[in-house]
Design an enzyme around this catalytic site. Structure first.
Site, PDB file in Angstrom:
ATOM      1  N   GLU A 125       7.236  -2.226  21.863  1.00  0.00           N
ATOM      2  CA  GLU A 125       8.674  -2.036  21.497  1.00  0.00           C
ATOM      3  C   GLU A 125       9.395  -2.230  22.857  1.00  0.00           C
ATOM      4  O   GLU A 125      10.098  -1.135  22.858  1.00  0.00           O
ATOM      5  CB  GLU A 125       8.999  -1.059  20.568  1.00  0.00           C
ATOM      6  CG  GLU A 125       8.220  -0.825  19.408  1.00  0.00           C
ATOM      7  CD  GLU A 125       8.350  -0.131  18.355  1.00  0.00           C
ATOM      8  OE1 GLU A 125       9.262   1.004  18.568  1.00  0.00           O
ATOM      9  OE2 GLU A 125       8.430  -0.108  17.157  1.00  0.00           O
ATOM     10  N   LYS A 170       1.387   3.283  16.613  1.00  0.00           N
ATOM     11  CA  LYS A 170       2.848   4.188  16.201  1.00  0.00           C
ATOM     12  C   LYS A 170       2.409   5.485  15.835  1.00  0.00           C
ATOM     13  O   LYS A 170       2.859   5.331  14.448  1.00  0.00           O
ATOM     14  CB  LYS A 170       4.295   3.734  16.176  1.00  0.00           C
ATOM     15  CG  LYS A 170       5.057   2.469  16.504  1.00  0.00           C
ATOM     16  CD  LYS A 170       5.607   1.974  15.899  1.00  0.00           C
ATOM     17  CE  LYS A 170       7.204   2.518  16.235  1.00  0.00           C
ATOM     18  NZ  LYS A 170       8.273   1.846  14.800  1.00  0.00           N
TER      19      LYS A 170
HETATM   20  N1  LIG Z   1       3.502   4.863  12.129  1.00  0.00           N
HETATM   21  C1  LIG Z   1       4.793   3.622  11.493  1.00  0.00           C
HETATM   22  O1  LIG Z   1       4.741   2.639  11.886  1.00  0.00           O
HETATM   23  C2  LIG Z   1       4.827   4.139  10.506  1.00  0.00           C
HETATM   24  C3  LIG Z   1       5.818   3.373   9.540  1.00  0.00           C
HETATM   25  C4  LIG Z   1       6.395   3.775   8.022  1.00  0.00           C
HETATM   26  C5  LIG Z   1       6.031   5.135   7.909  1.00  0.00           C
HETATM   27  N2  LIG Z   1       5.403   6.045   8.863  1.00  0.00           N
HETATM   28  C6  LIG Z   1       5.427   7.614   7.846  1.00  0.00           C
HETATM   29  O2  LIG Z   1       4.593   7.617   6.923  1.00  0.00           O
HETATM   30  C7  LIG Z   1       5.283   8.604   6.265  1.00  0.00           C
HETATM   31  C8  LIG Z   1       5.245   8.846   4.656  1.00  0.00           C
HETATM   32  O3  LIG Z   1       3.897   8.023   4.089  1.00  0.00           O
HETATM   33  P1  LIG Z   1       3.893   7.890   2.524  1.00  0.00           P
HETATM   34  O4  LIG Z   1       4.590   8.067   1.799  1.00  0.00           O
HETATM   35  O5  LIG Z   1       1.946   7.488   2.729  1.00  0.00           O
HETATM   36  O6  LIG Z   1       3.535  10.063   2.929  1.00  0.00           O
HETATM   37  P2  LIG Z   1       2.518  10.709   2.265  1.00  0.00           P
HETATM   38  O7  LIG Z   1       1.441  10.462   3.882  1.00  0.00           O
HETATM   39  O8  LIG Z   1       3.314  11.732   2.380  1.00  0.00           O
HETATM   40  O9  LIG Z   1       1.819  10.898   1.173  1.00  0.00           O
HETATM   41  C9  LIG Z   1       3.253  10.623  -0.272  1.00  0.00           C
HETATM   42  C10 LIG Z   1       2.687  11.775  -0.942  1.00  0.00           C
HETATM   43  O10 LIG Z   1       1.145  11.433  -1.922  1.00  0.00           O
HETATM   44  C11 LIG Z   1      -0.159  11.907  -2.149  1.00  0.00           C
HETATM   45  N3  LIG Z   1      -1.709  10.756  -1.346  1.00  0.00           N
HETATM   46  C12 LIG Z   1      -1.661  10.422  -0.491  1.00  0.00           C
HETATM   47  N4  LIG Z   1      -2.541   9.201  -1.066  1.00  0.00           N
HETATM   48  C13 LIG Z   1      -2.992   9.754  -2.575  1.00  0.00           C
HETATM   49  C14 LIG Z   1      -3.472   8.977  -3.725  1.00  0.00           C
HETATM   50  N5  LIG Z   1      -4.317   7.676  -2.987  1.00  0.00           N
HETATM   51  N6  LIG Z   1      -3.427   9.358  -4.890  1.00  0.00           N
HETATM   52  C15 LIG Z   1      -2.281  10.144  -5.118  1.00  0.00           C
HETATM   53  N7  LIG Z   1      -2.067  11.168  -4.330  1.00  0.00           N
HETATM   54  C16 LIG Z   1      -2.056  10.187  -2.279  1.00  0.00           C
HETATM   55  C17 LIG Z   1       0.079  12.684  -0.347  1.00  0.00           C
HETATM   56  O11 LIG Z   1      -0.758  13.984  -0.673  1.00  0.00           O
HETATM   57  C18 LIG Z   1       1.336  13.072  -0.414  1.00  0.00           C
HETATM   58  O12 LIG Z   1       2.123  14.245  -1.141  1.00  0.00           O
HETATM   59  C19 LIG Z   1       6.648   9.002   6.918  1.00  0.00           C
HETATM   60  O13 LIG Z   1       6.309  10.125   7.211  1.00  0.00           O
HETATM   61  C20 LIG Z   1       7.104   8.117   7.176  1.00  0.00           C
HETATM   62  O14 LIG Z   1       7.567   8.196   8.902  1.00  0.00           O
HETATM   63  C21 LIG Z   1       4.855   6.034   9.836  1.00  0.00           C
END
Ligand SMILES: NC(=O)c1ccc[n+]([C@@H]2O[C@H](COP(=O)([O-])OP(=O)(O)OC[C@H]3O[C@@H](n4cnc5c(N)ncnc54)[C@H](O)[C@@H]3O)[C@@H](O)[C@H]2O)c1
Ligand SMILES: [Zn+2]
Length: 386
Positions: free
Chosen positions: A258, A164
């Site tokens: 879905e 997705k």
């Molecule tokens: N497509 C799907 O099925 C699905 C499922 C769940 C979530 N999501 C999406 O995922 C997003 C949230 O993901 P997230 O929480 O990973 O957010 P993100 O990608 O923004 O990462 C969070 C923060 O961590 C930092 N970061 C990444 N890897 C790091 C590392 N190894 N060490 C230190 N910092 C690091 C990033 O630069 C960012 O500032 C939302 O947009 C959500 O909608 C999608």
């Protein structure tokens, strides 16, 4: 159709019959997407898994600026040593980059490069990058292959799996998107060393969700390993990511596009999403909102006599032990039950009058309910201190 041996090239001979006037002409297309999910423990092992997928191809790495500085130099060096032509496109870190504007910029850069249909996009980063990179790959040249290299726990256990992909629109989150499966997911748990504890806990919330809806074994694993996972034990993190990947891929395979909206994976999101909305998508991480949502929705289940009180307490204790919010006092900003209910009412309108709850009855057993009324929701929120 017959294809003869290549003498001066492949000759293709067709004799497609014309349909009788009574026959319905029908378009058909089917494909089967399979991809490996590798859990690795070092950049070298990650590169080993990536090598056969990119051999002799161009690679466009899509990443964010934080992740670029942490992991890109080593990856680029490794890919170049394999003979790959590598381009890197880094967007600013954070949810704001999951936008149409960033996607357009990325398509512009791909279009001005030599990247072609057999080449590969590598999405290196958290869930934002998996969603943005995957969506860019899904539309570029009608879809080019992409590999997910998730670097947050949330992306390794959830966002990078399932195909997705989407960007946000001012009107709604994930409004512009597609289903486009990756050709592989390589989750390197050594990347998680630099991740803040709060982000590790947020990833754990999505794991706890999977355990509650689908797996007593995984529930036991998390209860045993939550503390070492938070403390950085990489063996425990590897088991956690492997378990989540296995559970999510099984659940997705049952309904990859879905068709059925009664999805247990939405547990915690019926209240979690509105909570993110009313707190302005900033102070709370997605996983934190889901943790609170799971507690509130479990209270609805307990109120109906579906979920035993002891199990509700176990869930709260597990989430609290991870440092996740389980009641109003834990929320980073004051939230009123009225605001959550109002946000849910908007969703109810969009969904033609019904709001679906995933109510846990036991670990690995859920009841999907369309008939939870506002009063029941308010009682559950009040029990959470809102
Ligand atoms: N497509 C799907 O099925 C699905 C499922 C769940 C979530 N999501 C999406 O995922 C997003 C949230 O993901 P997230 O929480 O990973 O957010 P993100 O990608 O923004 O990462 C969070 C923060 O961590 C930092 N970061 C990444 N890897 C790091 C590392 N190894 N060490 C230190 N910092 C690091 C990033 O630069 C960012 O500032 C939302 O947009 C959500 O909608 C999608
Ligand atoms: Zn989620």
């Amino acid at each position: 159709m017959t294809i003869t041996a290549p003498e001066q090239g492949h000759r293709i001979r067709d004799r497609i019959p014309l349909p009788s006037p009574a026959l319905q002409v029908e378009g058909r297309a089917s494909r089967s997407d399979r991809y490996a999910v590798h859990i690795t423990r070092s950049p070298e092992e990650t590169l080993e898994r990536l090598a056969p997928l990119v051999h002799g191809r161009g690679v466009a790495i899509i990443t964010d600026e934080v992740v670029e500085s942490l992991f890109a130099p080593r990856l680029i060096g490794g890919l170049r040593a394999l003979g790959c032509d590598v381009l890197v496109h880094a967007v600013p870190a954070g949810e704001a980059s999951k936008s149409l504007e960033q996607a357009i910029r990325l398509w512009g850069r791909l279009a001005r490069s030599t990247l072609a249909r057999r080449d590969v996009v590598v999405a290196l980063g958290g869930g934002v990058i998996a969603d943005l990179g995957g969506w860019v790959a899904s539309a570029y040249m009608r879809g080019i292959p992409y590999v997910n290299l998730p670097t947050t726990l949330l992306a390794q256990v959830d966002g990078a799996l399932g195909g997705k992909v989407a960007v946000n629109h001012p009107v709604a989150k994930n409004l512009l998107g597609a289903f486009h499966q990756p050709v592989a997911v390589i989750s390197d748990v050594s990347c998680l060393r630099s991740l803040e504890r709060r982000h590790v806990a947020a990833g754990l919330a999505e794991c706890i969700k999977k355990a509650v809806i689908a797996s007593p074994d995984y529930w036991c694993l998390i209860r045993r390993d939550a503390a070492p996972i938070l403390a950085g034990d990489e063996g425990a993190r590897e088991r956690l990511v492997r378990g989540a990947s296995a559970i999510k891929t099984v659940l997705i395979e049952r309904d990859p596009y879905e068709a059925d909206l009664r999805r247990p994976l939405n547990f915690g999101h019926t209240i979690g999403h509105p909570l993110e909305t009313v707190t302005g998508y900033g102070p709370m991480l997605h996983g934190e909102a889901v943790a609170f949502g799971m507690v509130a929705e479990s209270r609805v289940a307990a109120g109906r006599g579906l979920l035993p009180a002891a199990l509700l307490e176990e869930l709260i204790e597990l989430l609290r032990g991870c440092g996740l919010p389980t009641c109003g006092a834990d929320l980073p900003v004051p939230v009123a039950a009225d605001d959550i209910v109002a946000a849910m009412e908007k969703i109810r309108l969009i969904r033609a009058g019904s709001l679906r709850y995933v109510l846990p009855a036991a670990i690995g057993e859920t009841v999907i309910a369309d008939d939870v009324g506002e009063e029941e929701t308010r009682r559950a929120l009040a029990a959470c201190g809102l």
